[in-house]
Design a protein around this motif. Structure first.
Motif, short mmCIF file in Angstrom:
data_model
loop_
_atom_site.label_atom_id
_atom_site.label_comp_id
_atom_site.label_asym_id
_atom_site.label_seq_id
_atom_site.Cartn_x
_atom_site.Cartn_y
_atom_site.Cartn_z
N ALA A 64 -8.24 -8.79 10.40
CA ALA A 64 -9.47 -9.19 9.70
C ALA A 64 -9.56 -8.59 8.31
O ALA A 64 -10.42 -9.00 7.52
CB ALA A 64 -10.69 -8.78 10.52
N GLY A 65 -8.70 -7.62 8.00
CA GLY A 65 -8.76 -6.99 6.69
C GLY A 65 -8.18 -5.59 6.74
O GLY A 65 -7.38 -5.26 7.63
N TYR A 66 -8.63 -4.76 5.79
CA TYR A 66 -8.06 -3.42 5.63
C TYR A 66 -9.15 -2.44 5.22
O TYR A 66 -10.12 -2.82 4.58
CB TYR A 66 -6.96 -3.45 4.56
N LYS A 67 -8.95 -1.18 5.60
CA LYS A 67 -9.88 -0.14 5.17
C LYS A 67 -9.11 1.04 4.61
O LYS A 67 -7.97 1.31 5.00
CB LYS A 67 -10.78 0.30 6.31
N GLY A 68 -9.75 1.74 3.68
CA GLY A 68 -9.17 2.93 3.12
C GLY A 68 -9.55 4.16 3.93
O GLY A 68 -10.56 4.17 4.64
N GLY A 69 -8.74 5.19 3.82
CA GLY A 69 -9.03 6.47 4.44
C GLY A 69 -8.82 7.60 3.44
O GLY A 69 -8.02 7.47 2.51
N THR A 209 -7.54 0.13 -5.02
CA THR A 209 -6.67 1.09 -4.33
C THR A 209 -6.31 0.61 -2.94
O THR A 209 -5.14 0.66 -2.52
CB THR A 209 -7.37 2.46 -4.24
N VAL A 210 -7.30 0.13 -2.17
CA VAL A 210 -7.03 -0.34 -0.81
C VAL A 210 -6.10 -1.55 -0.84
O VAL A 210 -5.16 -1.66 -0.04
CB VAL A 210 -8.34 -0.67 -0.07
N LEU A 211 -6.32 -2.47 -1.78
CA LEU A 211 -5.45 -3.64 -1.90
C LEU A 211 -4.01 -3.23 -2.22
O LEU A 211 -3.05 -3.77 -1.66
CB LEU A 211 -5.98 -4.58 -2.98
N THR A 212 -3.87 -2.26 -3.12
CA THR A 212 -2.54 -1.79 -3.50
C THR A 212 -1.84 -1.11 -2.33
O THR A 212 -0.64 -1.35 -2.07
CB THR A 212 -2.63 -0.81 -4.69
N LEU A 226 -11.63 -8.83 4.84
CA LEU A 226 -12.61 -7.79 4.56
C LEU A 226 -11.88 -6.53 4.09
O LEU A 226 -11.02 -6.01 4.80
CB LEU A 226 -13.43 -7.49 5.80
N ILE A 227 -12.23 -6.04 2.90
CA ILE A 227 -11.63 -4.83 2.36
C ILE A 227 -12.72 -3.76 2.29
O ILE A 227 -13.72 -3.93 1.60
CB ILE A 227 -11.05 -5.07 0.95
N VAL A 228 -12.53 -2.66 3.02
CA VAL A 228 -13.55 -1.62 3.15
C VAL A 228 -13.11 -0.38 2.39
O VAL A 228 -11.99 0.12 2.57
CB VAL A 228 -13.80 -1.30 4.64
N THR A 229 -14.00 0.13 1.54
CA THR A 229 -13.69 1.29 0.71
C THR A 229 -14.14 2.58 1.40
O THR A 229 -14.35 2.61 2.61
CB THR A 229 -14.33 1.12 -0.68
N GLY A 230 -14.28 3.66 0.62
CA GLY A 230 -14.51 4.98 1.20
C GLY A 230 -15.91 5.22 1.73
O GLY A 230 -16.86 4.50 1.41
#
Length: 268
Positions: A64-69, A209-212, A226-230
């Motif tokens: 469904a997307g990606y999240k940063g950590g 940053t998350v996309l990269t 869905l791209i989730v940031t910090g």
């Protein structure tokens, strides 16, 4: 960083991943990868993460997307790493405003207030047409010792991704993305708050940053992902109750958390 997609796997990967998946199915804690492989590095951890994602897809789930950590200077310093992490969000983890979240399946449920972004349908200019929405990340910090793990352990465990609650979408160009003040209550009592600018380098840079990072692991985000940031404010533990998150110009998000009702065993 070299692309990790398609890297050969080894027996040591399976030695970790098999018990990790078994613990997830049994809702029991697991040992971090560095407990058995102290020399594990980020390349092997992301390789394991990819194998885990393939396992979920074979079982019928979707990406469904990606999240940063670790998307703050303090988090990076605490884990002694130079850049954030990335993890995959699954379609099965999605919940929407008004949902009821069961703690069944969780080992150590937590919450993090965040912002998410939906990518536009056109890949020509991803800076235009982006939609922003509230996202309450509900990870499962399921390590056997939830106070002792490192960034490599986080990557191998897909950064503890579990459920997440989505709010209503807004045009990102119409919102001061770094000026959103967020607060969360449980049963009417304040439990967390923060400012969206806390995400590393601000929201626009965090999104990039998350996309990269996702691209480095061999996955290019698709339109609608869905791209989730910090995280915004402090992480907290998820307990039963009625939750209400105020995202200011992005509106309210409400959800209810219920304990897992365990049916007693029937004597034979």
């Amino acid at each position: 960083m070299a692309t990790l997609a398609g890297c050969a796997t080894d027996g040591a990967d399976s030695t970790y991943l098999g018990p990790f998946i078994a613990a997830e199915h049994a809702a029991t804690p697991f040992d971090p990868i560095t407990a058995s492989r102290p020399t594990a590095d980020f390349a092997s951890a992301y390789r394991i993460q990819q194998r885990y994602v393939r396992h979920r897809l074979r079982a019928g789930d979707t990406v469904a997307g990606y999240k940063g950590g670790l998307m703050s200077h303090a988090s990076l310093k605490a884990r002694n790493v130079a850049e954030p992490l990335v993890a995959v969000l699954f379609g099965s983890g999605r919940a929407d405003d008004g949902a009821t979240i069961s703690l069944c399946g969780y080992r150590k449920a937590s919450f993090e207030l965040k912002l998410g972004y939906l990518l536009p349908s056109s890949s020509a200019d991803r800076s235009r047409g982006v939609m922003v929405l509230p996202v309450i990340d509900l990870p499962d910090i399921a390590y056997r010792d939830p106070d002792h793990y490192n960034a490599i352990d986080m990557v191998a465990a897909n950064v503890s991704t579990a459920r997440y609650v989505r709010g209503a979408m807004r045009d990102a160009d119409r919102v001061d993305l770094d000026g959103v003040r967020v607060s969360l209550t449980r049963d009417g009592q304040p439990i967390a708050s923060g400012l969206s600018a806390e995400s590393l380098g601000g929201q626009r840079r965090s999104l990039d940053t998350v996309l990269t990072l996702a691209r480095r692991t061999g996955r290019d985000a698709r339109p609608g992902d869905l791209i989730v940031t910090g995280k915004i404010g402090d992480r907290g533990w998820l307990l039963p109750g009625r939750y209400s998150a105020n995202y200011g110009p992005l509106g309210m998000v409400r959800f209810t958390v219920v304990a897992c009702a365990v049916r007693p065993a029937v004597a034979s």
